[in-house]
Write an enzyme that holds these catalytic residues in place. Sequence first.
Site, PDB file in Angstrom:
ATOM      1  N   HIS A  48       1.308  -0.794  -0.046  1.00 48.76           N
ATOM      2  CA  HIS A  48      -0.286   0.104   0.136  1.00 48.76           C
ATOM      3  C   HIS A  48       1.299   1.174  -0.240  1.00 48.76           C
ATOM      4  O   HIS A  48       0.511   2.170   0.242  1.00 48.76           O
ATOM      5  CB  HIS A  48      -1.103   0.140   1.352  1.00 48.76           C
ATOM      6  CG  HIS A  48      -2.469  -0.813   0.836  1.00 48.76           C
ATOM      7  ND1 HIS A  48      -2.404  -1.562   0.367  1.00 48.76           N
ATOM      8  CD2 HIS A  48      -2.092  -2.551   1.601  1.00 48.76           C
ATOM      9  CE1 HIS A  48      -3.817  -2.378   0.144  1.00 48.76           C
ATOM     10  NE2 HIS A  48      -2.909  -3.083   1.567  1.00 48.76           N
ATOM     11  N   ARG A  73       7.134  -6.163   3.062  1.00 47.69           N
ATOM     12  CA  ARG A  73       5.576  -6.906   2.667  1.00 47.69           C
ATOM     13  C   ARG A  73       5.747  -6.606   1.066  1.00 47.69           C
ATOM     14  O   ARG A  73       5.572  -5.252   0.822  1.00 47.69           O
ATOM     15  CB  ARG A  73       4.910  -6.395   3.364  1.00 47.69           C
ATOM     16  CG  ARG A  73       3.405  -6.648   2.404  1.00 47.69           C
ATOM     17  CD  ARG A  73       2.138  -6.274   3.599  1.00 47.69           C
ATOM     18  NE  ARG A  73       1.799  -4.883   3.389  1.00 47.69           N
ATOM     19  CZ  ARG A  73       0.894  -4.765   4.250  1.00 47.69           C
ATOM     20  NH1 ARG A  73      -0.066  -5.240   4.362  1.00 47.69           N
ATOM     21  NH2 ARG A  73       0.150  -4.119   3.524  1.00 47.69           N
ATOM     22  N   ASP A  87      16.515 -10.855  -2.708  1.00 43.49           N
ATOM     23  CA  ASP A  87      18.257 -10.724  -3.624  1.00 43.49           C
ATOM     24  C   ASP A  87      18.888  -9.521  -3.006  1.00 43.49           C
ATOM     25  O   ASP A  87      19.823  -8.577  -2.717  1.00 43.49           O
ATOM     26  CB  ASP A  87      18.247 -10.844  -5.042  1.00 43.49           C
ATOM     27  CG  ASP A  87      18.593 -11.905  -5.688  1.00 43.49           C
ATOM     28  OD1 ASP A  87      18.569 -12.719  -4.330  1.00 43.49           O
ATOM     29  OD2 ASP A  87      18.266 -12.057  -7.144  1.00 43.49           O
ATOM     30  N   GLU A 152      -6.383 -13.006   5.598  1.00 43.78           N
ATOM     31  CA  GLU A 152      -7.254 -12.087   5.027  1.00 43.78           C
ATOM     32  C   GLU A 152      -8.254 -11.808   5.387  1.00 43.78           C
ATOM     33  O   GLU A 152      -9.326 -10.324   4.621  1.00 43.78           O
ATOM     34  CB  GLU A 152      -6.134 -10.250   5.275  1.00 43.78           C
ATOM     35  CG  GLU A 152      -5.607 -10.845   4.069  1.00 43.78           C
ATOM     36  CD  GLU A 152      -4.373  -9.681   4.326  1.00 43.78           C
ATOM     37  OE1 GLU A 152      -4.533  -8.381   4.384  1.00 43.78           O
ATOM     38  OE2 GLU A 152      -3.930  -9.628   3.323  1.00 43.78           O
ATOM     39  N   ASP A 178      -9.233  -5.360   5.965  1.00 43.57           N
ATOM     40  CA  ASP A 178      -9.264  -6.618   5.129  1.00 43.57           C
ATOM     41  C   ASP A 178     -10.649  -7.350   5.704  1.00 43.57           C
ATOM     42  O   ASP A 178     -11.388  -8.189   4.830  1.00 43.57           O
ATOM     43  CB  ASP A 178      -8.337  -7.495   4.034  1.00 43.57           C
ATOM     44  CG  ASP A 178      -7.058  -6.487   3.602  1.00 43.57           C
ATOM     45  OD1 ASP A 178      -8.140  -5.871   2.069  1.00 43.57           O
ATOM     46  OD2 ASP A 178      -6.036  -5.575   4.100  1.00 43.57           O
TER      47      ASP A 178
END
Length: 256
Positions: A48, A73, A87, A152, A178
């Site tokens: 987000h 996230r 990486d 969620e 959510d």
Amino acid sequence: MPAPSNTFKLALQNGDRLIGCWSSFAEAVTAEIMGTAGFDWLVIDGEHAPNDIRSVRDQLMALSSSPTHPVVRVPVGDTALIKMVLDAGAQTILVPMVESAQQAQELVRACRYPPQGVRGVGAMASRATMYGTTTDYIQTADTQICLLVQVENRAGIEALDEILKVEGVSGVFIGPADLSTDMGHQGDSTAPEVRAVIADAMTRIRAAGKAPGILGTTDEASQAYLDMGAQFLAVGIDVMLLTRAARALAAQWKGK
């Protein structure tokens, strides 16, 4: 030289309670500031917040000298995105909207090198190995990667017991906003029906030997989640912390 020890993963395995915060500014300097606050972990939010792989990398660099552990996230559980984030040096990733054990298994494989997984073998030229100085990274990295999956929505809750059986998932993060919206409460995670589902999920997660996590944006919610047994708990979002403090300060002095 092996991959660095993932202290966050080890703490979860030991049953330690870890208090964190969301990092949503997508700026390295803000992450660096938040790293001085004393939180055990910070989420660099790629779902987000306006992050890309370069801003994620820069925030990982900004937190590299901090005792605060970065959790990245990703916006979606895509193998290519996970490869890039790992990486870039992330050791702990959080994947939203996990709805099945099969999906969780695919995410585990994305975090591991062949033959157990499908992670691309190119880290010797990346930050994950400090550009080749961590010589045994590929042989040792799998055990140090911590995968957290977000449950969620109702589909995820229904599949929770099967998701919890997936080896390689270290923790399950409940997304209250959510989940409450999917349950018909439009973001009201305080609704008794939603709280009951969250509490039951927390119990099931702990019983399966996984770490339950969640985000609380009010003191009441954070305490309620602690009482439910949350092990890794985020207690705020940096953007909200700034807006609340700034608006309160403006109101305080403009009224005089």
